[in-house]
Scaffold this motif. Structure first.
Motif, PDB file in Angstrom:
ATOM      1  N   LEU A   5       0.988  -1.182  -0.120  1.00  0.00           N
ATOM      2  CA  LEU A   5       0.070  -0.025   0.013  1.00  0.00           C
ATOM      3  C   LEU A   5       0.934   1.070   0.220  1.00  0.00           C
ATOM      4  O   LEU A   5       1.839   1.429   0.853  1.00  0.00           O
ATOM      5  CB  LEU A   5      -0.787   0.023   1.186  1.00  0.00           C
ATOM      6  N   ARG A   6       0.620   2.179  -0.853  1.00  0.00           N
ATOM      7  CA  ARG A   6       1.658   3.519  -1.096  1.00  0.00           C
ATOM      8  C   ARG A   6       0.567   4.536  -1.556  1.00  0.00           C
ATOM      9  O   ARG A   6      -0.418   4.290  -2.142  1.00  0.00           O
ATOM     10  CB  ARG A   6       2.562   3.267  -1.771  1.00  0.00           C
ATOM     11  N   PRO A   7       1.070   5.634  -1.416  1.00  0.00           N
ATOM     12  CA  PRO A   7       0.548   6.701  -2.158  1.00  0.00           C
ATOM     13  C   PRO A   7       0.286   6.459  -3.882  1.00  0.00           C
ATOM     14  O   PRO A   7       1.201   6.102  -4.219  1.00  0.00           O
ATOM     15  CB  PRO A   7       1.365   8.011  -1.811  1.00  0.00           C
ATOM     16  N   PHE A  58      -4.896   5.102  -0.895  1.00  0.00           N
ATOM     17  CA  PHE A  58      -3.545   4.336  -1.128  1.00  0.00           C
ATOM     18  C   PHE A  58      -3.844   3.417  -2.438  1.00  0.00           C
ATOM     19  O   PHE A  58      -4.939   3.050  -2.452  1.00  0.00           O
ATOM     20  CB  PHE A  58      -3.196   3.437  -0.046  1.00  0.00           C
ATOM     21  N   SER A  69      -7.352   0.531  -5.321  1.00  0.00           N
ATOM     22  CA  SER A  69      -7.202   1.318  -4.322  1.00  0.00           C
ATOM     23  C   SER A  69      -8.004   0.902  -2.958  1.00  0.00           C
ATOM     24  O   SER A  69      -8.831   0.269  -3.271  1.00  0.00           O
ATOM     25  CB  SER A  69      -7.642   2.593  -4.901  1.00  0.00           C
ATOM     26  N   ILE A 174       2.131   2.368   6.525  1.00  0.00           N
ATOM     27  CA  ILE A 174       2.068   2.143   5.191  1.00  0.00           C
ATOM     28  C   ILE A 174       2.981   2.791   4.352  1.00  0.00           C
ATOM     29  O   ILE A 174       3.631   3.977   4.751  1.00  0.00           O
ATOM     30  CB  ILE A 174       0.668   2.859   4.630  1.00  0.00           C
ATOM     31  N   SER A 177       4.130   6.874   3.890  1.00  0.00           N
ATOM     32  CA  SER A 177       3.607   7.737   4.603  1.00  0.00           C
ATOM     33  C   SER A 177       3.951   8.107   5.734  1.00  0.00           C
ATOM     34  O   SER A 177       5.163   7.808   6.276  1.00  0.00           O
ATOM     35  CB  SER A 177       2.060   6.858   5.100  1.00  0.00           C
TER      36      SER A 177
END
Length: 177
Positions: A5-7, A58, A69, A174, A177
């Motif tokens: 999970l990432r931006p 994310f 997402s 995450i 973040s």
């Protein structure tokens, strides 16, 4: 299957559109998630997702590609101790446990990061797969509303699941973040 999970980032546009432009994905989401899903829709989503501070939306990344997402939507006013959770995943990644693990991770992160007492999700009554994701992630069915949603020309049931802060373990972070 491993995921991160990432931006979201601008480089995710092509994979976002490729995985989101699927009628089977859109079938179980609010109408704000369009089908067909165009590049303009993807650009607007990435702009929205990257404007949230702190990060609440994310990308679900598999093998270096954004394939879905997951988002937390903190509520306001008298609902301010609550947040709504929403998620979707590209169809070719269904059935690998990704959403269940992503939900668990975002719930732990959210309770660690935000002053929340409860996180809830509202799957369609027809979406048994999403209901199972929530149940396996520790959510409890709180309510069922008969024929309250109108999607694709028909009324469908809305189910409300919730999880409370005291029922989860220690917080997670995450990536990015």
């Amino acid at each position: 299957m491993h995921f991160t999970l990432r931006p979201w980032g601008s480089s995710d546009l092509s994979s976002l559109v490729r995985h989101a432009n699927n009628a089977a994905v859109a079938r179980n989401l609010a109408d704000i998630f369009p089908h067909p899903y165009t590049e303009a829709d993807g650009l607007a989503y990435i702009e929205f997702a990257t404007s949230q501070v702190p990060g609440c939306i994310f990308a679900i990344e598999v093998a270096g590609e954004a394939v879905g997402s997951i988002a937390l939507h903190p509520q306001t006013d008298i609902h301010r101790k609550n947040a709504e959770l929403g998620y979707w995943l590209g169809q070719s990644f269904w059935g690998h446990g990704i959403c269940t693990r992503a939900v668990r991770e975002v719930v732990a992160y959210s309770f660690h990061t935000f002053d929340l007492a409860r996180i809830f999700a509202r799957p369609f009554g027809t979406n048994r797969a999403s209901q199972r994701v929530l149940e396996k992630a520790g959510f409890l069915l709180e309510a069922q509303f008969s024929q309250t949603l109108f999607k694709n020309g028909e009324f469908i049931d809305e189910w409300v699941y919730g999880v409370r802060r005291e029922t989860i373990g220690p917080g997670h972070t995450i990536a990015g973040s």
